[in-house]
Motif scaffolding. Structure first.
Motif, mmCIF file in Angstrom:
data_model
loop_
_atom_site.group_PDB
_atom_site.id
_atom_site.type_symbol
_atom_site.label_atom_id
_atom_site.label_comp_id
_atom_site.label_asym_id
_atom_site.label_seq_id
_atom_site.Cartn_x
_atom_site.Cartn_y
_atom_site.Cartn_z
ATOM 1 N N SER A 51 0.843 -1.190 0.000
ATOM 2 C CA SER A 51 0.000 0.000 0.000
ATOM 3 C C SER A 51 0.875 1.235 0.000
ATOM 4 O O SER A 51 1.933 1.266 0.613
ATOM 5 C CB SER A 51 -0.898 0.020 1.241
ATOM 6 N N ASN A 55 2.133 4.876 1.083
ATOM 7 C CA ASN A 55 2.136 5.524 2.386
ATOM 8 C C ASN A 55 0.933 6.450 2.513
ATOM 9 O O ASN A 55 0.698 7.305 1.660
ATOM 10 C CB ASN A 55 3.419 6.338 2.571
ATOM 11 N N HIS A 56 0.178 6.292 3.579
ATOM 12 C CA HIS A 56 -0.966 7.173 3.800
ATOM 13 C C HIS A 56 -0.450 8.547 4.209
ATOM 14 O O HIS A 56 0.505 8.653 4.986
ATOM 15 C CB HIS A 56 -1.856 6.594 4.902
ATOM 16 N N ASP A 91 -1.455 10.600 6.281
ATOM 17 C CA ASP A 91 -1.551 10.854 7.725
ATOM 18 C C ASP A 91 -0.864 9.762 8.554
ATOM 19 O O ASP A 91 -1.147 9.618 9.731
ATOM 20 C CB ASP A 91 -3.029 10.949 8.145
ATOM 21 N N ARG A 92 0.030 9.018 7.901
ATOM 22 C CA ARG A 92 0.686 7.916 8.605
ATOM 23 C C ARG A 92 1.414 8.398 9.853
ATOM 24 O O ARG A 92 1.223 7.878 10.953
ATOM 25 C CB ARG A 92 1.670 7.212 7.676
ATOM 26 N N GLN A 129 -0.792 9.552 12.603
ATOM 27 C CA GLN A 129 -1.427 8.444 13.315
ATOM 28 C C GLN A 129 -0.452 7.817 14.304
ATOM 29 O O GLN A 129 -0.838 7.460 15.425
ATOM 30 C CB GLN A 129 -1.949 7.395 12.334
ATOM 31 N N PRO A 163 -1.911 2.532 10.496
ATOM 32 C CA PRO A 163 -2.366 2.851 9.140
ATOM 33 C C PRO A 163 -2.038 1.724 8.164
ATOM 34 O O PRO A 163 -1.197 0.862 8.453
ATOM 35 C CB PRO A 163 -1.575 4.121 8.792
ATOM 36 N N HIS A 202 -9.336 10.715 12.457
ATOM 37 C CA HIS A 202 -9.466 9.408 11.802
ATOM 38 C C HIS A 202 -10.292 8.441 12.652
ATOM 39 O O HIS A 202 -9.797 7.440 13.173
ATOM 40 C CB HIS A 202 -8.099 8.812 11.492
ATOM 41 N N TRP A 233 -10.016 4.693 12.356
ATOM 42 C CA TRP A 233 -8.867 4.017 12.973
ATOM 43 C C TRP A 233 -8.899 4.088 14.498
ATOM 44 O O TRP A 233 -8.350 3.212 15.157
ATOM 45 C CB TRP A 233 -7.562 4.636 12.505
#
Length: 409
Positions: free
Chosen positions: A161, A163-164, A166-167, A170, A318, A396, A399
């Motif tokens: 995946s 990288n988000h 907001d990694r 988070q 994440p 988020h 999560w």
């Protein structure tokens, strides 16, 4: 170089040790390393417990002896009680400053519940030297191992995946929540399912000590035994107490199995350690049986909250960052090392090997076999999901959320 060579060097030292003083031991070790050639210094250091620096000095001494053609020269023999002092005695702040450098989230909080390093030991040593410490990369590597850190390869930080965006935020949020819970003396646990293992006489990576020429015989194929099947180890790691629980399941890895494992940890370990607890923080991966999108996970947690009276907060890592889950490095990695090279011939053997896993930092693990059936394919309707007393966090909420007690009626 193989393990037999290392054993041979160790046996030689045991035989000759009564005849050695500090200088002759150093010269003998250097001679052995020189004869062994490539990697000789590392092998002799492991076998004898002498530092690489000592062996290097011995090599220099050998050169000097040859140049003087054996002429008498003053012996450099260490006085009783001499030698290098433990590093904590002459540099008491080194460990703390090293932890500040490798902390991933808070950039300076050594108590961070999330710890890993992606910096090389050379870079870390150079940074410490700039701060005024006298330390080399090998000592940095030794200290990191003592402190429970591991070097994570880049290929393990992504799982398909992207990288988000907001990694990192988070990560910071999880860290803040964990610190806040610990300050309130409320339990914080990291949970995950370890890799499923074939049960039976199958090969298991690694080596273990056996009588010479008597390796343990295993199957030449990896087809599951229909009678023994697989083992599903689901772990619960108490981050503050450095203790763990593993339920070894014999059926499917479902959300109900995951929550049952947490329930068993709470009933047999958690509530005894935290008798006044009113809350519980769970840090978990974003997928699998405890994934943030799995409805059954939330419904099962609601039942657990109702049974225990705990407000249960959950923070998911994440997408693509499951390797940062603390249980991976602080518990599962040590279990894998403990049973490397050992065929996992039965569920009982697996339970015993997990339960016997310890570390120098004091980690202890309780393990138990779970033979309950956990059917797959259970569907949770919208109406059932709405019965969960779930409050989403402002950041988020998919999560980060809290499941409170739901009164019947």
């Amino acid at each position: 170089m193989d393990i037999h060579t290392e054993t041979s060097v160790r046996e030689k030292l045991d035989l000759l040790a009564p005849l050695f003083d500090e200088q002759t031991r150093r010269l003998w070790a250097a001679a052995e390393a020189q004869v062994l050639g490539r990697s000789g210094i590392s092998l002799v250091a492991r076998a004898t417990g002498l530092s690489r620096t000592t062996i290097h000095q011995g090599l220099k001494d050998l050169v000097e002896l040859r140049e003087t053609k054996g002429l008498e020269k003053k012996k450099r023999i260490r006085a009783v009680g001499g030698g290098r002092k433990p590093i904590d005695e002459y540099d008491p702040t080194l460990r703390r400053d090293l932890e500040l450098l490798v902390d991933p989230v808070t950039r300076g909080d050594p108590e961070s519940p999330l710890r890993w390093t992606c910096k090389s030991t050379r870079q870390l040593a150079a940074a410490l030297v700039e701060q005024g410490h006298v330390v080399g990369r090998q000592k940095v590597a030794d200290l990191l191992a003592e402190l429970g850190y591991s070097l994570q390869a880049k290929r393990k930080t992504k799982e398909g995946s992207a990288n988000h965006p907001d990694r990192d935020q988070q990560f910071a949020y999880i860290n803040e929540q964990a610190v806040a819970f610990q300050q309130r003396k409320q339990p914080v646990i990291s949970v995950d399912t370890k890799k499923k293992e074939l049960v039976g006489e199958f090969t298991n990576g690694g080596q273990e000590w056996q009588p010479k020429g008597e390796p343990e015989q295993v199957q030449g194929h990896d087809f599951p035994d229909p009678k023994l099947g697989k083992a599903n180890p689901y772990g619960v790691y108490d981050q503050h107490a450095d203790v763990g629980w593993v339920s070894v399941g014999t059926d499917h890895d479902t959300s109900e199995f995951a929550v049952e494992s947490i329930r068993r940890w709470w009933n047999k370990m958690g509530r005894l350690r935290y008798p006044d607890a009113a809350e519980l923080l769970i840090t978990a991966d974003g997928g699998g049986s405890n994934g943030y999108r799995v409805r059954l996970w939330k419904v099962a947690l609601q039942r657990f909250a109702n049974e225990t009276g705990l407000r249960i907060s959950v923070c998911h890592f994440p997408p693509g960052t499951s390797k940062w889950n603390k249980i991976e490095h602080r518990m599962f990695s040590h279990i894998s090392m403990n049973w490397r090279g050992r065929p996992l011939i039965s569920h009982e053997v697996i339970v015993n090997l997990i339960g016997s896993t310890t570390t120098q930092s004091g980690l202890t693990i309780n393990a138990e076999l779970d033979t309950n059936l956990y059917p797959k394919g259970i569907r949770i309707s919208d109406e059932e999901l709405e019965t969960v007393n779930l409050t989403k966090a402002s950041f988020h909420g998919e999560w980060n959320y809290t499941i409170g007690i739901k009164c019947s009626g």
